[in-house]
Design a protein around this motif. Structure first.
Motif, short mmCIF file in Angstrom:
data_model
loop_
_atom_site.label_atom_id
_atom_site.label_comp_id
_atom_site.label_asym_id
_atom_site.label_seq_id
_atom_site.Cartn_x
_atom_site.Cartn_y
_atom_site.Cartn_z
N GLY A 198 0.84 -1.22 -0.13
CA GLY A 198 -0.17 -0.05 0.00
C GLY A 198 0.71 1.18 0.04
N ALA A 199 1.35 1.69 -1.17
CA ALA A 199 2.02 2.76 -1.43
C ALA A 199 2.20 3.50 -2.53
N VAL A 200 2.57 4.61 -2.90
CA VAL A 200 2.42 5.08 -4.26
C VAL A 200 3.59 6.01 -4.48
N GLY A 201 4.28 6.45 -5.34
CA GLY A 201 5.24 7.28 -5.89
C GLY A 201 4.45 8.54 -6.26
N ALA A 202 4.98 9.68 -5.99
CA ALA A 202 4.40 10.89 -6.29
C ALA A 202 5.06 11.85 -7.07
N LYS A 203 4.70 12.80 -8.00
CA LYS A 203 5.60 13.62 -8.71
C LYS A 203 4.53 15.01 -8.55
N ILE A 204 5.28 15.96 -7.88
CA ILE A 204 4.32 17.31 -7.67
C ILE A 204 4.98 18.46 -8.17
N THR A 205 4.35 19.31 -8.99
CA THR A 205 4.73 20.31 -9.80
C THR A 205 4.34 21.63 -9.03
N LEU A 206 5.01 22.74 -8.72
CA LEU A 206 4.67 23.98 -8.22
C LEU A 206 5.28 25.08 -8.94
N LYS A 207 4.51 26.04 -8.78
CA LYS A 207 4.99 27.58 -9.09
C LYS A 207 4.95 28.77 -8.32
N LEU A 208 6.00 29.34 -8.57
CA LEU A 208 6.08 30.65 -7.47
C LEU A 208 5.40 31.91 -8.34
N GLU A 209 4.14 32.28 -7.66
CA GLU A 209 3.40 33.26 -8.36
C GLU A 209 3.20 34.34 -7.33
N GLU A 210 3.56 35.54 -7.67
CA GLU A 210 3.51 36.63 -6.70
C GLU A 210 4.07 36.29 -5.40
N GLY A 211 5.26 35.85 -5.61
CA GLY A 211 5.96 35.58 -4.34
C GLY A 211 5.83 34.23 -3.39
N ALA A 212 4.55 33.63 -3.59
CA ALA A 212 4.11 32.44 -3.16
C ALA A 212 4.02 31.21 -3.80
N TRP A 213 4.27 30.06 -3.42
CA TRP A 213 4.41 28.86 -3.92
C TRP A 213 3.00 28.34 -3.83
N LYS A 214 2.66 28.04 -5.22
CA LYS A 214 1.13 27.34 -5.61
C LYS A 214 1.21 25.83 -6.18
N LEU A 215 0.30 25.29 -6.19
CA LEU A 215 0.29 23.80 -6.59
C LEU A 215 0.03 23.76 -7.97
N SER A 216 0.89 23.38 -9.02
CA SER A 216 0.53 23.25 -10.29
C SER A 216 -0.07 22.00 -11.00
N GLY A 217 0.59 20.99 -10.36
CA GLY A 217 0.04 19.60 -10.74
C GLY A 217 0.72 18.38 -9.67
N SER A 218 -0.14 17.23 -9.83
CA SER A 218 0.20 16.31 -9.25
C SER A 218 -0.04 14.77 -9.86
N GLU A 219 0.82 13.80 -9.71
CA GLU A 219 0.53 12.51 -10.39
C GLU A 219 1.09 11.42 -9.60
N MET A 220 0.81 10.24 -9.87
CA MET A 220 1.48 9.08 -9.52
C MET A 220 2.30 8.42 -10.38
N THR A 221 3.49 8.07 -9.86
CA THR A 221 4.56 7.68 -10.62
C THR A 221 4.71 6.22 -10.86
N TRP A 222 4.19 5.68 -9.72
CA TRP A 222 4.25 4.05 -9.58
C TRP A 222 3.30 3.65 -8.20
N ILE A 223 2.71 2.60 -8.19
CA ILE A 223 1.70 2.13 -7.31
C ILE A 223 2.39 0.69 -6.65
N SER A 224 2.37 0.26 -5.22
CA SER A 224 2.66 -1.13 -4.89
C SER A 224 1.54 -1.50 -3.99
#
Length: 224
Positions: A198-224
């Motif tokens: 019961g585990a997953v790999g994750a890839k998270i993408t963020l952008k810096l907008e107006e001086g603050a980090w914001k989530l841009s995207g997320s995806e699973m890269t592997w599953i067990s």
């Protein structure tokens, strides 16, 4: 001589009669002249307010209550302002970057969150984090309504059941394995672990907008 005695006796009798007449005239007559005293009417007792001392105490208590409420509201408002200020101060920081990353990981494969007793984040290898960063991450994840721990896998296994051959946790462990940070974006790879199956790999993408980090995207890269 006898005449004088007779006159003297007449005068005496006349005086006696006069006194008797006056006594009769001045004495109260029967029921017609009898003075009647009105019956006593019992007056209702008016309700009295509490003594001035008690009123003062009651008033003081009310004022104190109002003052206490006002102070509580002021403290709450001040606390909210401090929280907002603290969050704003974390804009663009490593603490904000990883707090958002871990939040995005938790939203992947939410079946792993079932009946979890805690969320653990492994910050042991993230030496760039300050104490303020770590505190912000822990507080940020409390929105999931469970205990937040800063632990490694070995620490969790030692706490729960060191004799297990196959690691299985009562909570969820989030880890960061790879980080790429550019001027205005970041990509973070890591994992969300509950057990060996019961585990997953994750890839998270963020952008810096107006001086603050914001989530841009997320995806699973592997599953067990």
């Amino acid at each position: 001589m006898r005449l004088r005695k007779g006159l003297r006796g007449c005068l005496f009798c006349l005086a006696a009669v006069t006194v008797l007449i006056m006594a009769v005239a001045c004495s109260p007559s029967s029921e017609g002249n009898k003075t009647t005293t009105p019956p006593t009417v019992e007056q209702p007792v008016s309700e009295q307010g509490p003594p001035s001392g008690e009123t003062g105490e009651s008033g003081t208590g009310t004022d104190s209550g109002n003052l206490s409420d006002a102070e509580d509201e002021e403290e709450t408002a001040t606390g909210d302002e401090e929280s907002e200020t603290s969050a704003e101060n974390m804009n663009g920081s490593a603490g904000q970057l990883y707090a958002i990353t871990f939040e995005a990981m938790m939203e992947l494969d939410e079946g792993l969150n079932h009946e979890m007793n805690y969320i653990a984040v492994d910050l042991s290898e993230m030496t760039q984090l300050t104490e303020d960063d770590k505190t912000y991450i822990i507080e940020y994840l409390q929105d999931f309504g469970t205990e937040i721990r800063d632990r490694t896998m070995d620490q969790l296994m030692e706490e729960e059941n060191p004799e297990q051959s196959s690691p299985s946790l009562k909570g969820v462990l989030l880890r960061v394995d790879k980080v790429e940070i550019n001027e205005d974006s970041a990509q973070i790879e890591g994992s969300k672990y509950r057990s060996g199956t019961g585990a997953v790999g994750a890839k998270i993408t963020l952008k810096l907008e107006e001086g603050a980090w914001k989530l841009s995207g997320s995806e699973m890269t592997w599953i067990s």
